[in-house]
Write an enzyme that holds these catalytic residues in place. Structure first.
Site, PDB file in Angstrom:
ATOM      1  N   LYS B  81      48.375  46.502  37.258  1.00 25.11           N
ATOM      2  CA  LYS B  81      47.511  47.514  37.871  1.00 25.11           C
ATOM      3  C   LYS B  81      48.267  48.839  38.002  1.00 25.11           C
ATOM      4  O   LYS B  81      49.461  48.824  38.319  1.00 25.11           O
ATOM      5  CB  LYS B  81      47.087  46.990  39.252  1.00 25.11           C
ATOM      6  CG  LYS B  81      46.090  47.825  40.011  1.00 25.11           C
ATOM      7  CD  LYS B  81      45.774  47.159  41.359  1.00 25.11           C
ATOM      8  CE  LYS B  81      44.710  47.893  42.139  1.00 25.11           C
ATOM      9  NZ  LYS B  81      44.428  47.238  43.444  1.00 25.11           N
ATOM     10  N   SER B 154      39.539  46.428  44.063  1.00 24.35           N
ATOM     11  CA  SER B 154      39.951  47.594  43.323  1.00 24.35           C
ATOM     12  C   SER B 154      40.746  47.267  42.051  1.00 24.35           C
ATOM     13  O   SER B 154      40.948  48.152  41.233  1.00 24.35           O
ATOM     14  CB  SER B 154      40.821  48.475  44.220  1.00 24.35           C
ATOM     15  OG  SER B 154      42.050  47.839  44.550  1.00 24.35           O
ATOM     16  N   SER B 178      41.130  42.993  47.027  1.00 29.21           N
ATOM     17  CA  SER B 178      41.117  43.675  45.727  1.00 29.21           C
ATOM     18  C   SER B 178      41.654  42.863  44.553  1.00 29.21           C
ATOM     19  O   SER B 178      41.489  43.283  43.408  1.00 29.21           O
ATOM     20  CB  SER B 178      41.890  44.990  45.826  1.00 29.21           C
ATOM     21  OG  SER B 178      41.170  45.927  46.585  1.00 29.21           O
TER      22      SER B 178
END
Lengths: 64, 468
Positions: B81, B154, B178
């Site tokens: 990420k 997210s 997330s």
């Protein structure tokens, strides 16, 4: 407790050096903070004040 | 083994094929890069590091040829990420407001490299790891099961990249859900570790009390393998735990283990009927494996999204206060409104939320004294259509759509306990359904044991989206 009206929200934001970009932003910010305030206010339980707010870290600290 | 066939396999299988020399790291890396380019419309990646990945893969192949096979992830292509720094690569945190080339790896990435992984690139995410972003400066993430649907926030790119086989596995970040949210909507397996288990050094923060880093992968065993590579105390992060951990060794069945179903997560419309039915069927499988399942009650469950959201919003607003003052127009409008509201949370409200959080933790720990794990659906509904507006046009909408939908994952963020999301089937629209398994602090292996036993008896985690 009454809701904050958008003008009051705007004043509070301005006092922190923030500027709201448009009416849509202001309306949603007001909905968000009013929803939070109302719910937080309503959540009362007898054992709340006895809670230590940070003891989640005790395990990590105990190991150090 | 042909690399095109291999890229759909689990990381544990790929690691074994790489170690045995049946598959080359360069070929596998090349296959993932080609596939990532082919499916670029999904917007999984922000940065694909072709040159760096090939250099790492070539070095891995050389190491394997020399017979040095002690590193468990040697040659395995993993993406991370864009919340985590990777030396030499751009970090954006999913925002127009950040753009720099990191000088050092974050600790989690450094540990992946020490374990031999090839870092393929940086994955798309909601701005600053906030849930609720609408616009995405690096492309709107698309769910590979239905490209008109959301991938979850997210760690959107991490969920997409694993589901669509654009990498072998990924790292994500989980504050209030997330990792687990995208894992659930994308039909992959994802772990939020115990708070403090994995260092957050070199990672963009959202809410220090809740932030964790963990894996998303194709199976529980894959997640365990990645977790073992990144977990452990970090001198650079004082809050990281020194508690040792044992490698996960799959056991036989679940005899003697007790599973607590949190009734509030499925009763009274807390989840859609399809989601609730998916969980009930999954529990039947756990019973078949030998576990006993009991109903448990968590009275604060419905408020967990608000408690976690309120604390996270206040923390996030502090982290981004200067950007909010100086460049508000450069935020996604959903993020901006959320953070500005966070600026208005008073000290009294914050203090009360902190105590409510500890009540939730106390209640969760009390339940975990009687059962080994707690289960809920990971998400209350299947992946919705991609949104173009927040839809938060009233207080009621904020409570229902924003905070209410987060309770399932927020409860275990508040408690600071490990929680794993595993796929458990499909809805009538062929969208992934999921089960969340949460355990006692530092007992990731118990959570893995239950998730692994489930995956031994089912095939949902092996399903792949029909991409062409």
């Amino acid at each position: 407790m009454r809701d904050l009206i958008p003008d009051e929200v705007n004043v509070q934001l301005e006092s922190q050096g923030l500027r709201v970009l448009d009416e849509e932003d202001l309306a949603e910010i007001a909905h968000r903070i009013n929803a939070l305030r109302e719910t937080i206010q309503a959540l009362e339980m007898p054992d709340l004040d006895g809670q230590e707010p940070l003891n989640i870290y005790e395990d990590a600290e105990a190991q150090s | 083994v042909k690399s095109d066939d291999a890229l759909l396999r689990s990381s544990t299988v790929l690691a074994a094929l790489l170690q045995s020399g049946e598959l080359s790291a360069v070929d596998l890396t090349s296959a993932y890069i080609e596939r990532a380019k082919k499916h670029a419309r999904l917007n999984a990646y922000i940065t694909l590091d072709e040159g760096g990945a090939f250099a790492q893969a070539e070095a891995a192949d050389r190491e394997i040829k020399l017979g040095r096979k002690e590193r468990p992830l040697l040659g395995l292509p993993i993406a991370v990420k864009d919340q985590l720094d990777v030396a030499g690569l751009r970090t954006t945190a999913g925002s127009k407001l950040v753009d720099y080339v990191a000088e050092e790896d974050s600790t989690a990435v450094s540990r992946l490299r020490q374990a031999g992984a090839v870092i393929l690139g940086k994955l798309n995410m909601s701005e600053f790891a906030l849930g609720g972003s609408i616009s995405h400066p690096f492309g709107v993430p698309h769910n590979p099961w239905d490209e008109t649907r959301q991938a979850g926030q997210s760690s959107s790119g991490s969920g997409i990249a694993v589901a669509a086989s654009l990498c072998a596995a990924a790292l994500g970040g989980d504050t209030a859900g997330s990792i687990r949210g995208p894992a659930a909507w994308c039909g992959v397996t994802g772990l939020r570790p115990t708070w403090g288990r994995v260092s957050r050094q070199g990672t963009w923060p959202l809410a220090w009390f809740f932030d964790t880093i963990g894996p998303l992968a194709r199976s529980v065993q894959d997640c365990a393998m990645l977790f073992e590579a990144i977990a452990g105390q970090d001198p650079k992060e004082p809050s990281s735990s020194r508690r040792p951990f044992r490698p996960f060794v799959p056991g036989d069945g679940l005899k003697g283990l007790r599973v607590g179903l949190v009734r509030q997560s499925i009763d009274d419309g807390a989840s859609t009927d399809e989601v609730a039915e998916g969980l009930v069927h999954a529990l039947d499988v756990l019973k078949e494996a030998g576990a006993s399942v009991v109903d448990v009650s968590l009275s604060l469950f419905e408020h967990c999204g608000l408690v976690c959201g309120g604390l996270s919003d206040a923390e996030g607003a502090y982290v981004h206060r200067h950007r909010l003052r100086e460049r508000p127009e450069d935020f996604d409008f959903g993020s901006r409104r959320r953070l500005m509201a966070g600026m208005l949370i008073t000290a009294q409200e914050y203090a009360k939320l902190s105590r409510l959080r500890m009540l939730v933790r106390r209640d969760v720990m009390d339940l975990l004294a009687d059962v080994d794990v707690l289960v809920t659906p990971t998400q209350a509904e299947v992946a919705p259509k991609i949104a173009t507006a927040t839809g938060l046009t009233s207080k009621e909408a904020v409570l229902r759509q924003f905070f209410g939908s987060r309770a399932h994952r927020a409860v275990f963020s508040l408690a600071g306990v490990p929680a794993l999301s595993v796929p458990v089937g499909f809805s009538s629209e062929h969208l992934p359904l999921s089960m969340q398994i949460a355990g006692r602090p530092y007992e990731e292996n118990t959570v893995f044991q239950i998730g692994h036993a489930y995956q031994q008896l089912t095939d949902w985690h092996n399903q792949r989206p029909p991409l062409e």
